[in-house]
Motif scaffolding. Structure first.
Motif, PDB file in Angstrom:
ATOM      1  N   ARG A   1       0.830  -1.209   0.000  1.00  0.00           N
ATOM      2  CA  ARG A   1       0.000   0.000   0.000  1.00  0.00           C
ATOM      3  C   ARG A   1       0.864   1.258   0.000  1.00  0.00           C
ATOM      4  O   ARG A   1       1.947   1.286   0.583  1.00  0.00           O
ATOM      5  CB  ARG A   1      -0.926   0.013   1.213  1.00  0.00           C
ATOM      6  N   ASP A   2       0.345   2.270  -0.648  1.00  0.00           N
ATOM      7  CA  ASP A   2       1.019   3.562  -0.681  1.00  0.00           C
ATOM      8  C   ASP A   2       0.888   4.232   0.693  1.00  0.00           C
ATOM      9  O   ASP A   2      -0.221   4.462   1.172  1.00  0.00           O
ATOM     10  CB  ASP A   2       0.382   4.436  -1.760  1.00  0.00           C
ATOM     11  N   LEU A   3       2.023   4.517   1.302  1.00  0.00           N
ATOM     12  CA  LEU A   3       2.014   5.136   2.639  1.00  0.00           C
ATOM     13  C   LEU A   3       2.430   6.604   2.599  1.00  0.00           C
ATOM     14  O   LEU A   3       2.851   7.163   3.607  1.00  0.00           O
ATOM     15  CB  LEU A   3       2.949   4.354   3.575  1.00  0.00           C
ATOM     16  N   SER A   4       2.281   7.221   1.445  1.00  0.00           N
ATOM     17  CA  SER A   4       2.716   8.610   1.306  1.00  0.00           C
ATOM     18  C   SER A   4       1.929   9.564   2.197  1.00  0.00           C
ATOM     19  O   SER A   4       2.377  10.688   2.458  1.00  0.00           O
ATOM     20  CB  SER A   4       2.608   9.062  -0.155  1.00  0.00           C
ATOM     21  N   HIS A   5       0.759   9.136   2.670  1.00  0.00           N
ATOM     22  CA  HIS A   5      -0.045   9.998   3.548  1.00  0.00           C
ATOM     23  C   HIS A   5       0.523  10.045   4.964  1.00  0.00           C
ATOM     24  O   HIS A   5       0.094  10.876   5.775  1.00  0.00           O
ATOM     25  CB  HIS A   5      -1.482   9.493   3.589  1.00  0.00           C
TER      26      HIS A   5
END
Length: 220
Positions: free
Chosen positions: A51-55
């Motif tokens: 999953r994209d954890l850029s947040h």
């Protein structure tokens, strides 16, 4: 006619999908890569689907447990495997492991082939994936062998210290193996010995494919 449709019609038969699972250090990646080479198929690791954890701030990203199956976007993974199994083309996400984020605005185009080898810790864990496989393979390797292999890899290839490898293994890797990976062996059609010779493991898989009636494209 679309490109995906054209490619599907050129396939000798619908794609054969294999699932290859095992603990970290079991030898599953080596087996999957060799099967892809032998069958002229596609090696399809699950790692692209983290999953994209850029947040999250970077300090929080590095604290996530990447040995938890919840960190994989399994719904997208299953949708993409299903599309490839239909002979379609997908746009696979690219993952930046140094930052634990997806590469923005970029994907990897993957065309369907005669054989798709889906490989990863959780390849036999997610229920939506299981019906998509024509053959499910679990690589059974003792914990001490897995740990030794992971220790060697992380020191030689990733520049880590033995203590950091040991701490991570005990904190997340082994608990994940016990909670999710090893129980998923019950979903396998075939279990191979991860300490055995690679050519022997490959032949076990090829023999099972032949037994199931799948033409492999080369003489027995």
């Amino acid at each position: 006619m679309s490109e995906a449709t054209a490619r599907t019609e050129r396939l000798p038969f619908p794609p054969v999908v294999l699932g290859i699972a095992g603990c970290s250090g079991s030898g599953k990646t080596t087996l999957a890569a060799e099967l892809a080479r032998t069958l002229e198929g596609i090696h399809f690791p699950l790692d692209n689907y983290y999953r994209d954890l850029s947040h999250l701030p970077r300090a929080q990203r590095i604290l996530q447990n990447f040995d938890d199956p919840a960190l994989i976007e399994s719904s997208l993974l299953a949708a993409h495997v299903a599309a490839l199994a239909r002979g379609e083309t997908i746009e696979r996400p690219l993952y930046d492991f140094s930052n634990h984020t997806r590469v923005p605005d970029r994907t990897d185009t993957v065309h369907a082939g005669a054989f798709l080898i889906v490989e990863g810790l959780f390849a036999l864990v997610y229920p939506p994936l299981l019906p998509l496989y024509q053959l499910r393979v679990y690589v059974e390797t003792p914990d001490d062998v897995c740990f030794e292999r992971r220790m060697r890899r992380d020191i030689e290839e990733r520049g880590r210290t033995p203590e950091s490898v040991r701490c991570q293994y005990e904190a997340t890797v082994r608990p994940s193996s016990l909670a999710w990976v090893r129980p998923s062996a019950a979903n396998a059609d075939l279990t191979v010995d991860g300490t055995g010779a690679l050519d022997w493991k490959v032949e076990r898989v090829l023999t099972e494919l032949r037994r199931k009636g799948y033409a492999l494209g080369f003489p027995d």
